[in-house]
Design a protein around this motif. Sequence first.
Motif, PDB file in Angstrom:
ATOM      1  N   VAL A 261      -0.001   2.049 -16.709  1.00 57.44           N
ATOM      2  CA  VAL A 261      -0.754   2.897 -17.644  1.00 57.44           C
ATOM      3  C   VAL A 261      -0.347   4.361 -17.470  1.00 57.44           C
ATOM      4  CG1 VAL A 261      -3.067   3.734 -18.228  1.00 57.44           C
ATOM      5  CG2 VAL A 261      -2.684   1.293 -17.836  1.00 57.44           C
ATOM      6  N   LEU A 262      -0.217   4.802 -16.229  1.00 58.37           N
ATOM      7  CA  LEU A 262       0.184   6.189 -15.968  1.00 58.37           C
ATOM      8  C   LEU A 262       1.619   6.458 -16.422  1.00 58.37           C
ATOM      9  CD1 LEU A 262      -1.491   6.805 -12.493  1.00 58.37           C
ATOM     10  CD2 LEU A 262      -2.065   7.917 -14.663  1.00 58.37           C
ATOM     11  N   VAL A 263       2.508   5.471 -16.291  1.00 58.08           N
ATOM     12  CA  VAL A 263       3.880   5.645 -16.793  1.00 58.08           C
ATOM     13  C   VAL A 263       3.854   5.814 -18.310  1.00 58.08           C
ATOM     14  CG1 VAL A 263       6.074   4.434 -17.177  1.00 58.08           C
ATOM     15  CG2 VAL A 263       5.114   4.543 -14.900  1.00 58.08           C
ATOM     16  N   GLY A 264       3.029   5.025 -18.992  1.00 60.60           N
ATOM     17  CA  GLY A 264       2.887   5.188 -20.440  1.00 60.60           C
ATOM     18  C   GLY A 264       2.371   6.566 -20.809  1.00 60.60           C
ATOM     19  N   LEU A 265       1.397   7.049 -20.058  1.00 62.28           N
ATOM     20  CA  LEU A 265       0.858   8.392 -20.287  1.00 62.28           C
ATOM     21  C   LEU A 265       1.932   9.449 -20.057  1.00 62.28           C
ATOM     22  CD1 LEU A 265      -1.511  10.343 -20.818  1.00 62.28           C
ATOM     23  CD2 LEU A 265      -2.038  10.182 -18.373  1.00 62.28           C
ATOM     24  N   LEU A 266       2.725   9.272 -19.006  1.00 62.54           N
ATOM     25  CA  LEU A 266       3.784  10.233 -18.711  1.00 62.54           C
ATOM     26  C   LEU A 266       4.833  10.246 -19.823  1.00 62.54           C
ATOM     27  CD1 LEU A 266       4.889  12.306 -16.739  1.00 62.54           C
ATOM     28  CD2 LEU A 266       6.039  10.445 -15.525  1.00 62.54           C
ATOM     29  N   HIS A 267       5.204   9.078 -20.337  1.00 58.08           N
ATOM     30  CA  HIS A 267       6.141   9.021 -21.464  1.00 58.08           C
ATOM     31  C   HIS A 267       5.574   9.769 -22.672  1.00 58.08           C
ATOM     32  CE1 HIS A 267       9.531   6.632 -20.204  1.00 58.08           C
ATOM     33  NE2 HIS A 267       8.740   5.713 -19.676  1.00 58.08           N
TER      34      HIS A 267
ATOM     35  N   LEU B   6      -0.835  -6.900  -7.874  1.00 56.01           N
ATOM     36  CA  LEU B   6      -1.180  -6.845  -9.297  1.00 56.01           C
ATOM     37  C   LEU B   6      -2.170  -5.724  -9.609  1.00 56.01           C
ATOM     38  CD1 LEU B   6      -1.438 -10.656 -10.065  1.00 56.01           C
ATOM     39  CD2 LEU B   6       0.380  -9.086 -10.754  1.00 56.01           C
ATOM     40  N   VAL B   7      -3.134  -5.530  -8.726  1.00 54.89           N
ATOM     41  CA  VAL B   7      -4.136  -4.484  -8.950  1.00 54.89           C
ATOM     42  C   VAL B   7      -3.494  -3.094  -8.927  1.00 54.89           C
ATOM     43  CG1 VAL B   7      -6.094  -3.327  -7.815  1.00 54.89           C
ATOM     44  CG2 VAL B   7      -6.156  -5.780  -8.212  1.00 54.89           C
ATOM     45  N   LEU B   8      -2.478  -2.905  -8.110  1.00 58.86           N
ATOM     46  CA  LEU B   8      -1.847  -1.597  -8.025  1.00 58.86           C
ATOM     47  C   LEU B   8      -0.821  -1.356  -9.134  1.00 58.86           C
ATOM     48  CD1 LEU B   8      -1.412  -1.120  -4.177  1.00 58.86           C
ATOM     49  CD2 LEU B   8      -3.028   0.002  -5.706  1.00 58.86           C
ATOM     50  N   VAL B   9      -0.218  -2.399  -9.670  1.00 56.33           N
ATOM     51  CA  VAL B   9       0.809  -2.189 -10.693  1.00 56.33           C
ATOM     52  C   VAL B   9       0.200  -1.817 -12.042  1.00 56.33           C
ATOM     53  CG1 VAL B   9       1.130  -4.549 -11.572  1.00 56.33           C
ATOM     54  CG2 VAL B   9       3.063  -2.997 -11.485  1.00 56.33           C
TER      55      VAL B   9
ATOM     56  N   HIS C 249       1.645   6.091  -7.265  1.00 56.15           N
ATOM     57  CA  HIS C 249       0.468   6.676  -7.896  1.00 56.15           C
ATOM     58  C   HIS C 249       0.351   8.170  -7.623  1.00 56.15           C
ATOM     59  CE1 HIS C 249      -0.554   2.428  -8.256  1.00 56.15           C
ATOM     60  NE2 HIS C 249      -1.267   2.802  -9.297  1.00 56.15           N
ATOM     61  N   SER C 250       0.723   8.609  -6.432  1.00 54.71           N
ATOM     62  CA  SER C 250       0.631  10.046  -6.156  1.00 54.71           C
ATOM     63  C   SER C 250       1.630  10.825  -6.999  1.00 54.71           C
ATOM     64  CB  SER C 250       0.824  10.327  -4.669  1.00 54.71           C
ATOM     65  OG  SER C 250       2.112   9.934  -4.244  1.00 54.71           O
ATOM     66  N   LEU C 251       2.834  10.297  -7.173  1.00 50.75           N
ATOM     67  CA  LEU C 251       3.804  10.972  -8.037  1.00 50.75           C
ATOM     68  C   LEU C 251       3.328  10.986  -9.483  1.00 50.75           C
ATOM     69  CD1 LEU C 251       7.166   9.610  -6.590  1.00 50.75           C
ATOM     70  CD2 LEU C 251       6.434  11.999  -6.643  1.00 50.75           C
TER      71      LEU C 251
ATOM     72  N   LEU D 135       0.820  -1.215   0.000  1.00 48.84           N
ATOM     73  CA  LEU D 135       0.000   0.000   0.000  1.00 48.84           C
ATOM     74  C   LEU D 135       0.856   1.268   0.000  1.00 48.84           C
ATOM     75  CD1 LEU D 135      -2.861  -1.036   2.442  1.00 48.84           C
ATOM     76  CD2 LEU D 135      -3.030  -0.692  -0.041  1.00 48.84           C
ATOM     77  N   LEU D 136       1.911   1.291   0.798  1.00 49.75           N
ATOM     78  CA  LEU D 136       2.796   2.453   0.843  1.00 49.75           C
ATOM     79  C   LEU D 136       3.473   2.665  -0.510  1.00 49.75           C
ATOM     80  CD1 LEU D 136       4.167   4.694   2.476  1.00 49.75           C
ATOM     81  CD2 LEU D 136       5.932   3.028   3.074  1.00 49.75           C
ATOM     82  N   ASP D 137       3.997   1.609  -1.077  1.00 49.48           N
ATOM     83  CA  ASP D 137       4.646   1.683  -2.385  1.00 49.48           C
ATOM     84  C   ASP D 137       3.654   2.182  -3.438  1.00 49.48           C
ATOM     85  OD1 ASP D 137       6.180   1.358  -4.676  1.00 49.48           O
ATOM     86  OD2 ASP D 137       6.581  -0.759  -4.358  1.00 49.48           O
ATOM     87  N   GLY D 138       2.466   1.619  -3.426  1.00 44.32           N
ATOM     88  CA  GLY D 138       1.453   2.018  -4.399  1.00 44.32           C
ATOM     89  C   GLY D 138       1.033   3.464  -4.249  1.00 44.32           C
ATOM     90  N   VAL D 139       0.856   3.914  -3.024  1.00 45.44           N
ATOM     91  CA  VAL D 139       0.450   5.304  -2.790  1.00 45.44           C
ATOM     92  C   VAL D 139       1.534   6.268  -3.261  1.00 45.44           C
ATOM     93  CG1 VAL D 139       0.039   7.010  -0.960  1.00 45.44           C
ATOM     94  CG2 VAL D 139      -1.188   4.844  -0.942  1.00 45.44           C
ATOM     95  N   VAL D 140       2.789   5.962  -2.973  1.00 49.83           N
ATOM     96  CA  VAL D 140       3.884   6.841  -3.398  1.00 49.83           C
ATOM     97  C   VAL D 140       3.950   6.902  -4.922  1.00 49.83           C
ATOM     98  CG1 VAL D 140       6.398   7.103  -3.438  1.00 49.83           C
ATOM     99  CG2 VAL D 140       5.248   6.563  -1.298  1.00 49.83           C
TER     100      VAL D 140
END
Length: 138
Positions: free
Chosen positions: A116-122, A108-111, A28-30, A21-26
């Motif tokens: 998708v967001l990393v692809g959008l950022l690229h 898996l649900v968090l990755v 996704h928030s970034l 949860l901590l890893d996912g929150v960090v």
Amino acid sequence: MLDHYSQQLFLLDNPVVWAILLDGVVCHSLLIRFCIFERRDQRWFDLTQYWLTGIKQMLTALPLLGLLGTITGLMHTFITMSKGGGLALQELITGGLGDALFTTQLGLVLVVPGLVLVGLLHHQRRNWLIRAAHEVID
């Protein structure tokens, strides 16, 4: 409905769940900050350049942490079975299996949205570079 969720609170006793949860929150928030809220300028480009490798590494850790939780939950189940003399302790066994499956699912649900967001950022970074180069040419 609320009773169903209160029965599942034992899943939060696992430190691997909190690490996921901590890893996912960090991550996704970034990613949400960079993809949605930041203004696209040179500072944004530099910040995304700085953070992108770390974000990818943290996203990579999510399914691996899920796997760690799976192994931990299965080990707990087998230890419980060996101490309890077989399958007499069904609640403890199913709790360990539930823990194992939950951590895998959570990782898996968090990755997936993170990727998708990393692809959008690229995509946004590439568009910004094209626009910045076009402004210099004009």
